[in-house]
Design an enzyme around this catalytic site. Structure first.
Site, PDB file in Angstrom:
ATOM      1  N   HIS A 121      43.337  24.942  74.817  1.00 48.13           N
ATOM      2  CA  HIS A 121      41.877  24.892  74.635  1.00 48.13           C
ATOM      3  C   HIS A 121      41.102  25.184  75.926  1.00 48.13           C
ATOM      4  O   HIS A 121      39.905  25.470  75.869  1.00 48.13           O
ATOM      5  CB  HIS A 121      41.439  23.524  74.107  1.00 48.13           C
ATOM      6  CG  HIS A 121      41.944  23.210  72.738  1.00 48.13           C
ATOM      7  ND1 HIS A 121      41.774  24.053  71.667  1.00 48.13           N
ATOM      8  CD2 HIS A 121      42.640  22.141  72.257  1.00 48.13           C
ATOM      9  CE1 HIS A 121      42.331  23.523  70.582  1.00 48.13           C
ATOM     10  NE2 HIS A 121      42.871  22.365  70.915  1.00 48.13           N
ATOM     11  N   ASP A 158      50.355  25.780  67.085  1.00 51.89           N
ATOM     12  CA  ASP A 158      49.646  24.496  67.111  1.00 51.89           C
ATOM     13  C   ASP A 158      48.614  24.486  65.975  1.00 51.89           C
ATOM     14  O   ASP A 158      48.074  25.532  65.613  1.00 51.89           O
ATOM     15  CB  ASP A 158      48.937  24.338  68.462  1.00 51.89           C
ATOM     16  CG  ASP A 158      48.347  22.963  68.681  1.00 51.89           C
ATOM     17  OD1 ASP A 158      48.953  22.186  69.448  1.00 51.89           O
ATOM     18  OD2 ASP A 158      47.273  22.674  68.105  1.00 51.89           O
ATOM     19  N   HIS A 160      45.694  23.460  65.938  1.00 57.17           N
ATOM     20  CA  HIS A 160      44.358  23.805  66.415  1.00 57.17           C
ATOM     21  C   HIS A 160      44.355  25.242  66.944  1.00 57.17           C
ATOM     22  O   HIS A 160      45.336  25.693  67.526  1.00 57.17           O
ATOM     23  CB  HIS A 160      43.934  22.852  67.536  1.00 57.17           C
ATOM     24  CG  HIS A 160      43.935  21.409  67.129  1.00 57.17           C
ATOM     25  ND1 HIS A 160      45.014  20.583  67.346  1.00 57.17           N
ATOM     26  CD2 HIS A 160      42.996  20.667  66.493  1.00 57.17           C
ATOM     27  CE1 HIS A 160      44.735  19.371  66.871  1.00 57.17           C
ATOM     28  NE2 HIS A 160      43.525  19.391  66.339  1.00 57.17           N
ATOM     29  N   ASP A 241      51.517  19.598  65.779  1.00 57.31           N
ATOM     30  CA  ASP A 241      50.528  18.769  65.082  1.00 57.31           C
ATOM     31  C   ASP A 241      50.141  19.306  63.709  1.00 57.31           C
ATOM     32  O   ASP A 241      49.288  18.724  63.032  1.00 57.31           O
ATOM     33  CB  ASP A 241      49.278  18.554  65.948  1.00 57.31           C
ATOM     34  CG  ASP A 241      48.841  19.788  66.704  1.00 57.31           C
ATOM     35  OD1 ASP A 241      49.401  20.876  66.460  1.00 57.31           O
ATOM     36  OD2 ASP A 241      47.933  19.666  67.551  1.00 57.31           O
TER      37      ASP A 241
END
Ligand code: ZN
Length: 304
Positions: A121, A158, A160, A241
């Site tokens: 991120h 991931d 995200h 995740d």
């Protein structure tokens, strides 16, 4: 097979109730040590400022590295900087750089980096979403700048979207960024119509999707694009995740989905990149899922 890690990565402490906690990394390294005898554990070096400056600006380096903090400060509502954070972030990014060197000139074929904090991120100028430096981007830029590669793929499973990685490379044709992720979900980027300069491929999936839509997105969309790119090296943002046990997301994957995708990625690395593959731990917030998925992932990386 080398695995890079460092005890300093356990000393980044975002706080007692924070999901991105040191126990995540212990769960991964303990499970790998208990399962595989063939891993050669390596101490991650620190990334240098020059390596970080390939993707980050001076202000972010100063914020993370030159700001001695005796207590924990919040860089954003999710992202904490404490006494151990700078060293952890340097070792996490340095692991990726060392892993790239190991596969390009060190005789290794596949390498896993068991590090934290995660990185995907972090943008060029901002720490966010638990991430301080974008370690996978630092690694990809090292492969391009130091080793002269012109086709490096960053594959991100991931749950995200790796907004930071996409933003860093979205105008850089040397790097292709491919991601499956849940949408809507933090950071709310990664729509299918975000293409960069033709080098970004996003496959957003709805909450509750489960294994079949996930595998279909890779089989029909992402893996063919990756194959057509003919990467000289694969880098993986390996977040776990999207697993059904994870408390932060709802993509509902099974452990075997990680084994399946890793095996597909290994095959593409073998086909185009002389097998050269570096995987770095990103997210994953359920300890049991982290144990199972990291063993499935690394087990597939250990395949002949
Ligand atoms: Zn994540």
């Amino acid at each position: 097979m080398y695995v890079y890690t460092h005890p300093a990565c356990l000393r980044h402490d975002p706080g007692p109730t924070h999901a991105e906690r040191p126990e995540r990394l212990s769960a991964v390294t303990d499970a790998l040590r208990a399962t595989f005898d063939a891993l050669q554990w390596q101490e991650a070096p620190r990334a240098t400022r020059g390596q970080l400056l390939r993707v980050h600006d001076d202000a972010l380096l100063a914020l993370v590295l030159d700001n001695p903090v005796d207590t924990r400060i919040a860089l954003d509502p999710d992202t904490m900087l404490g006494p151990g954070s700078a060293e952890a972030a340097l070792r996490a990014a340095g692991a990726g750089v060392a892993a790239v060197d190991a596969v390009l000139v060190g005789g290794q074929r596949r390498v896993f980096c068991a590090v934290r904090p995660p990185g995907h991120h972090a943008t060029g100028s901002a720490a966010m979403g638990f991430c301080l430096f974008n370690s996978i981007a630092v690694a990809a830029s090292h492969a391009c700048e130091k080793h002269g590669l012109s086709r490096v793929a960053v594959v991100d499973f991931d749950v995200h979207h790796g907004n930071g990685t996409q933003a860093i490379f979205e105008t850089d044709l040397r790097v292709m960024y491919l991601s499956s992720h849940q949408l809507p979900l933090y950071p709310e980027t990664g729509r299918a119509d975000e293409h960069g300069v033709g080098n970004v491929i996003n496959a957003p999936l709805p909450p509750g999707a489960g294994s079949e839509p996930f595998r279909a997105a890779w089989r029909e969309h992402l893996l063919p694009a990756l194959d057509a790119f003919r990467p000289q090296m694969l880098l993986i943002s390996a977040g776990f995740d999207a697993h059904r046990l994870d408390p932060l997301a709802q993509l509902e994957l099974e452990t075997d989905d990680y084994r399946w995708l890793t095996t597909e990625l290994v095959a593409i690395a073998e086909r185009h990149a002389h097998g050269r593959l570096v995987s770095m731990l990103e997210g994953g917030y359920d300890l049991q899922a982290l144990r199972e998925c990291s063993v499935a992932h690394v087990g597939a990386l250990l395949a002949p």
